[in-house]
Design an enzyme around this catalytic site. Structure first.
Site, PDB file in Angstrom:
ATOM      1  N   TYR A  94       0.842  -1.202   0.000  1.00 35.27           N
ATOM      2  CA  TYR A  94       0.000   0.000   0.000  1.00 35.27           C
ATOM      3  C   TYR A  94       0.880   1.256   0.000  1.00 35.27           C
ATOM      4  O   TYR A  94       0.640   2.194  -0.769  1.00 35.27           O
ATOM      5  CB  TYR A  94      -0.933  -0.030   1.213  1.00 35.27           C
ATOM      6  CG  TYR A  94      -1.772   1.210   1.373  1.00 35.27           C
ATOM      7  CD1 TYR A  94      -2.810   1.490   0.482  1.00 35.27           C
ATOM      8  CD2 TYR A  94      -1.530   2.109   2.404  1.00 35.27           C
ATOM      9  CE1 TYR A  94      -3.572   2.639   0.625  1.00 35.27           C
ATOM     10  CE2 TYR A  94      -2.292   3.251   2.553  1.00 35.27           C
ATOM     11  CZ  TYR A  94      -3.306   3.515   1.664  1.00 35.27           C
ATOM     12  OH  TYR A  94      -4.063   4.653   1.798  1.00 35.27           O
ATOM     13  N   GLU A 116     -11.506   5.091   4.892  1.00 32.89           N
ATOM     14  CA  GLU A 116     -10.964   5.841   6.033  1.00 32.89           C
ATOM     15  C   GLU A 116     -11.964   5.858   7.187  1.00 32.89           C
ATOM     16  O   GLU A 116     -11.578   5.729   8.351  1.00 32.89           O
ATOM     17  CB  GLU A 116     -10.576   7.262   5.627  1.00 32.89           C
ATOM     18  CG  GLU A 116      -9.387   7.358   4.703  1.00 32.89           C
ATOM     19  CD  GLU A 116      -8.057   6.940   5.325  1.00 32.89           C
ATOM     20  OE1 GLU A 116      -7.950   6.849   6.564  1.00 32.89           O
ATOM     21  OE2 GLU A 116      -7.106   6.705   4.552  1.00 32.89           O
ATOM     22  N   TRP A 143      -5.212  -0.295   9.804  1.00 30.95           N
ATOM     23  CA  TRP A 143      -5.344  -0.092   8.368  1.00 30.95           C
ATOM     24  C   TRP A 143      -5.179  -1.415   7.617  1.00 30.95           C
ATOM     25  O   TRP A 143      -5.834  -1.653   6.610  1.00 30.95           O
ATOM     26  CB  TRP A 143      -4.342   0.950   7.890  1.00 30.95           C
ATOM     27  CG  TRP A 143      -4.568   1.340   6.464  1.00 30.95           C
ATOM     28  CD1 TRP A 143      -3.683   1.206   5.447  1.00 30.95           C
ATOM     29  CD2 TRP A 143      -5.754   1.902   5.878  1.00 30.95           C
ATOM     30  NE1 TRP A 143      -4.241   1.646   4.264  1.00 30.95           N
ATOM     31  CE2 TRP A 143      -5.517   2.086   4.506  1.00 30.95           C
ATOM     32  CE3 TRP A 143      -6.997   2.268   6.380  1.00 30.95           C
ATOM     33  CZ2 TRP A 143      -6.449   2.613   3.636  1.00 30.95           C
ATOM     34  CZ3 TRP A 143      -7.939   2.797   5.507  1.00 30.95           C
ATOM     35  CH2 TRP A 143      -7.660   2.958   4.158  1.00 30.95           C
TER      36      TRP A 143
END
Length: 191
Positions: free
Chosen positions: A25, A47, A55
């Site tokens: 990522y 988000e 995450w």
């Protein structure tokens, strides 16, 4: 803490340490400009779902999020009804949080409404900082900014939900509204 050199000899932001989904990522997506309404709605949604979670959890569930939210087609999500909401609450492949699922539907509807003005992408880009940050270590990295506070406030005025200033700062980093990489990271300045 400044950039760290990985086993591959490349300097990266320290959270992108070893091989895996987080490093992929970091290297391929974080801080790169995205384009199009669906890309902005996807990042806004992810988000919001990440709030309070890691995450990596969200990245691992991303294919399922894309599937259940029709590749973040705002019109399709805006048309969700109670049966769709119940289906999502029963889907263990995603984060089953009532408030976050409802926020996704709310935000899709607000995104469609925003088309009559500048649209989601142009609206968000208008909050880019005049002087982008250039942190050299993690202690200098902010978790919110004047711009993320202003973006949060304006999104709420336009009917969006789950768009607090910290979440919006993370979004601005993720979608490349400014370069979030540490000075010395190989991705800094690569847009």
């Amino acid at each position: 803490m400044g950039p760290l050199i990985g086993e591959d000899g490349v300097a990266r932001c320290p959270w992108a340490g070893g091989a895996g989904v987080m490093r992929d990522y970091h290297d391929e997506e974080w801080g790169r400009r995205v384009h199009g309404e669906a890309a902005y709605l996807e990042r806004l949604t992810l988000e919001a779902f990440q709030s309070g979670l890691s995450w990596s959890t969200i990245l691992n569930k991303r294919p399922a999020f894309r599937e259940v939210f029709h590749d973040f087609d705002a019109e399709a999500i805006a048309a969700f009804d109670d049966a769709d909401f119940a289906r999502l609450m029963d889907d263990a492949r995603i984060v089953r949080n009532r408030l976050k699922i409802q926020a996704t539907i709310t935000n899709a509807r607000a995104t469609v409404a925003l088309r009559d003005q500048e649209g989601l992408e142009a609206f968000m880009l208008s909050f880019a900082p005049e002087v982008p940050p250039a942190p050299t270590d993690t202690a200098e990295m902010a978790t919110m900014s004047a711009e993320s506070k202003a973006l949060s406030k304006e999104l709420k005025k336009r009917g969006f939900a789950f768009v607090g200033p910290t979440t919006m700062h993370a979004l601005m980093e993720a979608i490349g509204i400014f370069d979030p990489h540490l000075v010395g990271c190989f991705r800094r300045g690569s847009g």
